[in-house]
Design a protein around this motif. Structure first.
Motif, PDB file in Angstrom:
ATOM      1  N   LEU A  19       0.812  -1.213   0.000  1.00  0.00           N
ATOM      2  CA  LEU A  19       0.000   0.000   0.000  1.00  0.00           C
ATOM      3  C   LEU A  19       0.849   1.268   0.000  1.00  0.00           C
ATOM      4  CD1 LEU A  19      -2.623  -1.106   2.695  1.00  0.00           C
ATOM      5  CD2 LEU A  19      -2.859  -1.234   0.206  1.00  0.00           C
ATOM      6  N   LEU A  20       2.166   1.114   0.137  1.00  0.00           N
ATOM      7  CA  LEU A  20       3.045   2.273   0.190  1.00  0.00           C
ATOM      8  C   LEU A  20       3.224   2.878  -1.202  1.00  0.00           C
ATOM      9  CD1 LEU A  20       5.779   0.906   2.642  1.00  0.00           C
ATOM     10  CD2 LEU A  20       3.947   2.540   3.162  1.00  0.00           C
ATOM     11  N   PRO A  21       3.377   4.197  -1.296  1.00  0.00           N
ATOM     12  CA  PRO A  21       3.546   4.829  -2.614  1.00  0.00           C
ATOM     13  C   PRO A  21       4.850   4.384  -3.274  1.00  0.00           C
ATOM     14  CG  PRO A  21       3.963   6.402  -0.851  1.00  0.00           C
ATOM     15  CD  PRO A  21       3.401   5.187  -0.203  1.00  0.00           C
ATOM     16  N   GLY A  99       0.001  11.541   9.085  1.00  0.00           N
ATOM     17  CA  GLY A  99       1.033  11.048   8.191  1.00  0.00           C
ATOM     18  C   GLY A  99       0.713  11.084   6.726  1.00  0.00           C
ATOM     19  N   ARG A 100      -0.453  11.604   6.323  1.00  0.00           N
ATOM     20  CA  ARG A 100      -0.834  11.654   4.910  1.00  0.00           C
ATOM     21  C   ARG A 100      -1.269  13.057   4.512  1.00  0.00           C
ATOM     22  NH1 ARG A 100      -0.964   6.797   1.990  1.00  0.00           N
ATOM     23  NH2 ARG A 100       0.106   5.240   3.263  1.00  0.00           N
ATOM     24  N   MET A 152       8.420   5.015   4.714  1.00  0.00           N
ATOM     25  CA  MET A 152       8.021   6.370   4.302  1.00  0.00           C
ATOM     26  C   MET A 152       6.857   6.314   3.316  1.00  0.00           C
ATOM     27  SD  MET A 152      11.219   7.472   1.912  1.00  0.00           S
ATOM     28  CE  MET A 152      11.850   6.361   0.641  1.00  0.00           C
ATOM     29  N   ALA A 153       5.821   7.068   3.672  1.00  0.00           N
ATOM     30  CA  ALA A 153       4.613   7.059   2.861  1.00  0.00           C
ATOM     31  C   ALA A 153       4.285   8.443   2.324  1.00  0.00           C
ATOM     32  CB  ALA A 153       3.433   6.522   3.672  1.00  0.00           C
ATOM     33  N   ALA A 182       1.774   5.258  13.996  1.00  0.00           N
ATOM     34  CA  ALA A 182       3.133   5.683  13.672  1.00  0.00           C
ATOM     35  C   ALA A 182       3.117   6.425  12.343  1.00  0.00           C
ATOM     36  CB  ALA A 182       4.064   4.480  13.588  1.00  0.00           C
ATOM     37  N   HIS A 183       3.774   7.578  12.303  1.00  0.00           N
ATOM     38  CA  HIS A 183       3.853   8.383  11.080  1.00  0.00           C
ATOM     39  C   HIS A 183       5.319   8.463  10.665  1.00  0.00           C
ATOM     40  CE1 HIS A 183       0.704  10.390  13.766  1.00  0.00           C
ATOM     41  NE2 HIS A 183       0.014   9.654  12.921  1.00  0.00           N
ATOM     42  N   HIS A 184       5.649   7.912   9.513  1.00  0.00           N
ATOM     43  CA  HIS A 184       7.022   7.931   9.016  1.00  0.00           C
ATOM     44  C   HIS A 184       7.093   8.916   7.850  1.00  0.00           C
ATOM     45  CE1 HIS A 184       7.972   4.389  11.490  1.00  0.00           C
ATOM     46  NE2 HIS A 184       6.798   3.928  11.105  1.00  0.00           N
TER      47      HIS A 184
END
Length: 441
Positions: A19-21, A99-100, A152-153, A182-184
């Motif tokens: 699901l990560l970009p 985080g988005r 990292m997203a 958690a926000h990376h």
């Protein structure tokens, strides 16, 4: 390392990897895998690690934070936005919620030709090769940086072409509204030759809510570029914030770094500046104000690699309650970096018997024609100054607050963005007794 914590993050990566970009991009897949392997091998640091001897992450390990895969519009974000937005002198706003990127809260504004400001996730999906070389630059990556690279997203991507000047500051606002998340975030700031920009990187969240911000900001200043980077950290009292700010400077470039931390349960900032080019300048200012059982840690490293470079570092801390602060400032002058001029200070004010500071300024000099000095102090309010104010008819509480304000204001007045300077000043005043009286004086 706590094996349960390691297993948790590895399992969480398996859950969200697809699901990560940028999924399906070969080089990015390799980068993520290598970073995850590094984290799995090294684990979280312990007090046996020299750079973490005064900072324990055991409480962070015990929490099972997970990555959110969506961005939700919610009332909490709207309230935080109303409270933490800055005034009209900020011209370009990117807001991130949990985080988005949140486009409905953002206002990028008008940008000149040659300036790009966008979500990192959008760039990873649409044009990942544009940022490959910047993401692969992991010269000073810590284990938390490796975890960030794997997960990292989103974040901000700012790229200014040669000679582009953004007159109004860019405000990057990161809001946390959900517990146990958690926000990376990964931020990239690139200024080509002669470009100029001011950036405010701002973190805030709902108080008493436990969440984990794991952030890396990479700054690239090419020849004659000028970047003013401000970081304001206003996390909730139960939050964890671990961040790296890594800058690479070329010839005659100028970087201002302002790090303002009002705490979290645990806040750690690793700031590295590498002066690759002749004539580079780096100015680092920092202020931390913590209380209760908060813990704040700043590790800075300025690496002078070429002749005629300059660095100035001013950090101040105010501690109350049972709070704990750590400052480690390292300046390295490489062989051949003649005519280096470096200055570093760290001053700390303890307002209670239980507050504690560990400070360690360092110089490593391998050239002989340089001007370098450093110093650090830890102490309480000056009794002579208190007596002087009392003798002028000022009561004890007001005198106490006036001295604390004056101590912190040495750093605050260096902030050149008016709305941000006012915001920091207001936060400081709100934490002092006799706030209205201080404003009058």
């Amino acid at each position: 390392m706590n094996t349960d914590a390691r297993s948790h993050y590895l399992a969480d990566f398996a859950r969200v990897a697809d699901l990560l970009p940028g999924r399906g991009v070969p080089w990015l897949g390799r980068l993520r895998k290598d970073a995850l392997d590094q984290f799995a091998q090294r684990g979280f640091p312990t007090r046996k690690d020299e750079d973490w001897k005064y900072t324990s992450v055991a409480a962070l390990e015990r929490q099972h934070f997970h990555v959110a895969t969506d961005c939700r519009a919610n009332a909490g974000a709207d309230r935080l936005m109303n409270h933490y937005g800055l005034a009209a002198d900020v011209g370009h706003l990117l807001v991130f919620v949990d985080g988005r990127f949140a486009p409905w809260l953002s206002d990028i504004g008008a940008l000149p030709a040659g300036a790009l400001l966008s979500s990192l996730a959008d760039t990873l999906e649409a044009a990942p090769d544009v940022i490959e070389s910047y993401l692969a630059n992991n010269e000073h990556q810590t284990v938390f940086g490796a975890l960030n690279t794997a997960f990292m997203a989103d974040g901000a991507f700012l790229h200014l072409r040669r000679g582009i000047v953004l007159e109004a500051p860019v405000h990057l606002l990161f809001l946390s509204t959900r517990p146990d998340v958690a926000h990376h975030m990964r931020n990239l700031i690139v200024a080509e030759d002669g470009a100029q920009v001011t950036v405010i990187e701002h973190y805030a969240g709902i108080d008493d809510m436990a969440y984990f911000n794991n952030v890396v900001t990479s700054i690239f200043a090419e020849g004659n570029a000028a970047i003013a980077h401000h970081k304001l950290q206003q996390e909730g009292s139960a939050a964890f914030h671990v961040a790296g700010i890594h800058a690479a400077q070329q010839r005659d470039s100028r970087l201002e770094s302002h790090s303002i931390s009002f705490g979290a349960a645990l806040a750690r900032n690793d700031i590295t500046i590498v002066l690759h080019g002749n004539g580079g300048e780096a100015m680092l200012n920092g202020l931390y104000l913590v209380g209760g059982t908060q813990h704040v840690d700043h590790h800075t490293r300025i690496d002078h690699c070429q002749p005629n470079s300059t660095s100035r570092e001013h950090y101040r801390g105010v501690l109350e309650g049972q709070s704990h602060a750590v400052f480690n400032g390292k300046v390295i002058v490489q062989p051949g970096a003649q005519k280096t001029n470096a200055f570093q200070t760290n001053h700390n004010l303890l307002l209670s018997r239980e507050a504690e500071v560990d400070t360690k300024p360092e110089l490593q000099i391998y050239a002989d024609d340089v001007k370098c000095n450093h110093g650090a102090t830890v102490g309480k309010l000056d009794e002579a100054q208190l007596f002087y104010l009392r003798s002028r008819g000022i009561d004890e509480a007001v005198a106490h607050s006036l001295l604390v304000h004056a101590f912190a204001h040495d750093v605050i007045e260096r902030i050149r963005v008016a709305s941000l300077r006012t915001r920091v000043e207001r936060i400081l005043l709100a934490r002092l007794p006799q706030e209205e009286r201080i404003e009058e004086l």
